[in-house]
Design a protein around this motif. Structure first.
Motif, PDB file in Angstrom:
ATOM      1  N   ASP A  12       0.871  -1.176   0.000  1.00  0.00           N
ATOM      2  CA  ASP A  12       0.000   0.000   0.000  1.00  0.00           C
ATOM      3  C   ASP A  12       0.906   1.223   0.000  1.00  0.00           C
ATOM      4  O   ASP A  12       2.145   1.110  -0.028  1.00  0.00           O
ATOM      5  CB  ASP A  12      -0.957   0.002   1.194  1.00  0.00           C
ATOM      6  N   ASP A  13       0.302   2.414   0.023  1.00  0.00           N
ATOM      7  CA  ASP A  13       1.095   3.638  -0.054  1.00  0.00           C
ATOM      8  C   ASP A  13       2.127   3.727   1.074  1.00  0.00           C
ATOM      9  O   ASP A  13       3.270   4.144   0.851  1.00  0.00           O
ATOM     10  CB  ASP A  13       0.171   4.857  -0.002  1.00  0.00           C
ATOM     11  N   ARG A  33       2.456   9.502  -4.457  1.00  0.00           N
ATOM     12  CA  ARG A  33       1.157   8.995  -4.903  1.00  0.00           C
ATOM     13  C   ARG A  33       1.408   7.667  -5.604  1.00  0.00           C
ATOM     14  O   ARG A  33       2.209   7.582  -6.535  1.00  0.00           O
ATOM     15  CB  ARG A  33       0.510   9.992  -5.870  1.00  0.00           C
ATOM     16  N   CYS A  34       0.707   6.619  -5.178  1.00  0.00           N
ATOM     17  CA  CYS A  34       0.963   5.268  -5.682  1.00  0.00           C
ATOM     18  C   CYS A  34      -0.327   4.643  -6.203  1.00  0.00           C
ATOM     19  O   CYS A  34      -1.397   4.827  -5.615  1.00  0.00           O
ATOM     20  CB  CYS A  34       1.529   4.376  -4.572  1.00  0.00           C
ATOM     21  N   ARG A  35      -0.190   3.904  -7.285  1.00  0.00           N
ATOM     22  CA  ARG A  35      -1.330   3.118  -7.769  1.00  0.00           C
ATOM     23  C   ARG A  35      -0.824   1.859  -8.462  1.00  0.00           C
ATOM     24  O   ARG A  35       0.211   1.886  -9.138  1.00  0.00           O
ATOM     25  CB  ARG A  35      -2.212   3.927  -8.716  1.00  0.00           C
ATOM     26  N   TRP A  46       3.719  -1.263  -9.084  1.00  0.00           N
ATOM     27  CA  TRP A  46       3.066  -0.009  -8.744  1.00  0.00           C
ATOM     28  C   TRP A  46       3.752   1.160  -9.442  1.00  0.00           C
ATOM     29  O   TRP A  46       4.984   1.194  -9.547  1.00  0.00           O
ATOM     30  CB  TRP A  46       3.121   0.234  -7.229  1.00  0.00           C
ATOM     31  N   VAL A  48       4.631   4.980  -9.062  1.00  0.00           N
ATOM     32  CA  VAL A  48       4.830   5.940  -7.982  1.00  0.00           C
ATOM     33  C   VAL A  48       5.079   7.314  -8.599  1.00  0.00           C
ATOM     34  O   VAL A  48       5.988   7.473  -9.428  1.00  0.00           O
ATOM     35  CB  VAL A  48       6.019   5.535  -7.091  1.00  0.00           C
TER      36      VAL A  48
END
Length: 342
Positions: A12-13, A33-35, A46, A48
């Motif tokens: 997770d972040d 910000r991560c997804r 991910w 970043v």
């Protein structure tokens, strides 16, 4: 065998930020910000975003996201990072720039390459863009890495990843297909044994269009978690296999895919320095039908061949070539061209 360690905690972040801090890629007060990115079955990947820059974080999964049970050692993440380091010294344009590694979290970071400048080769092939020049460049670059690492004892010791390679390549492809085709089990198991026993150069292990970016300075390799010091014929056969399969995905471009098959094979084989061309070509030609069959009946079937009639065509050609092996790749190309009416 799979690692005995407990499954890693979900990323997770906060977990990513902690890893980036340990790698000194961010400061204590930074909030990236991560997804998650889509597409991978074997790793968490991910994107970043930081002020003025973007990067990717990758961590191997102990259980792959496929229908059949498929487990693999997560230590492969470490070997992937090492493969990128080696290949980057040989040909810097062939890999994404590495930014850092966090062994504690079992992940590493690399520069994010914008798809606008680095389109995925798989997407181009899907859209019918079959450019033999890209295939030739790939063959040149792959042979360059194999040539530079062939016969290197220290490299062989550093990438003695036999268990990893068996778990993520030989067992789910050849051994699983042997269970699905008992009458060909001896042939398929024999291919696995020969491949496992051949140790000549540093192998990527997943040279697939989904792992190749078409960059401004040539092909860029991704996803080297199958890295292994072994048989370079595997890399050649693995990629050629995809060019055959793409003929059923985008039939209107089938002749172009076969032209790419020819250019990749010929360019690569002409560049081989560590052994005679006929020897590596023969191993690749014997292995390729097994990989062809495996993408229908192994643990990782290609997602775009869904019609039973198309699956039957692959099985028919693959089974015939496994029953009566050939030693020239052109013979495999010809057999498949006849099957699809070219």
């Amino acid at each position: 065998m799979p690692d005995s360690a407990p499954p890693p905690q979900p990323l997770d972040d906060n977990a990513i930020a902690a890893a980036l801090l340990r790698m000194r890629l961010i400061g204590p007060g930074d909030r990236p910000r991560c997804r998650p990115l889509e597409g991978g079955v074997s790793s968490d990947i991910w994107l970043v975003e930081l002020p003025g820059r973007r990067l990717c974080v990758k961590r191997a999964l102990p259980r792959l996201k496929v229908a059949q049970l498929w487990e693999a050692p997560v230590a492969r993440n470490r070997y992937e990072f090492a493969w990128f380091e080696v290949a980057g010294r040989i040909c810097p344009e062939a890999v994404p720039p590495l930014l850092g590694e966090d062994p504690e979290a079992g992940l590493f970071a690399m520069k994010y390459l914008d798809p606008a400048q680095y389109p995925l080769w798989k997407h181009q092939l899907r859209d019918g863009q079959a450019d033999p020049a890209i295939a030739a460049a790939l063959g040149t670059r792959l042979a360059q890495i194999h040539n530079a690492t062939a016969g290197d004892r220290e490299m062989a010791e550093a990438f003695a990843t036999d268990q990893n390679f068996y778990a993520i390549r030989l067992e789910p492809y050849l051994i699983a297909s042997a269970r699905a085709h008992p009458d060909l089990a001896d042939a398929l198991r024999g291919l696995a044994e020969v491949t496992a026993a051949t140790r000549l150069a540093l192998v990527h292990g997943d040279v697939s269009p989904k792992n190749i970016l078409v960059g401004p300075k040539g092909p860029v390799f991704l996803d080297a978690e199958c890295a292994w010091y072994g048989d370079p014929a595997f890399d050649l056969a693995f990629c050629l296999n995809h060019l055959l399969l793409k003929c059923l995905w985008t039939p209107r471009a089938a002749s172009g895919f076969l032209a790419c098959f020819e250019r990749l094979a010929d360019t690569y084989l002409k560049a081989v320095e560590w052994e005679k061309r006929a020897e590596i070509e023969a191993r690749a030609a014997r292995l390729l039908p097994g990989l062809f069959l495996a993408r229908i009946d192994g643990k990782s079937p290609v997602e775009y061949i869904t019609a039973e009639t198309d699956k039957a065509r692959v099985r028919q050609v693959a089974r015939a070539l496994l029953a009566e092996p050939v030693e020239r790749l052109v013979a495999i190309r010809a057999a498949w061209a006849r099957e699809i009416g070219l």
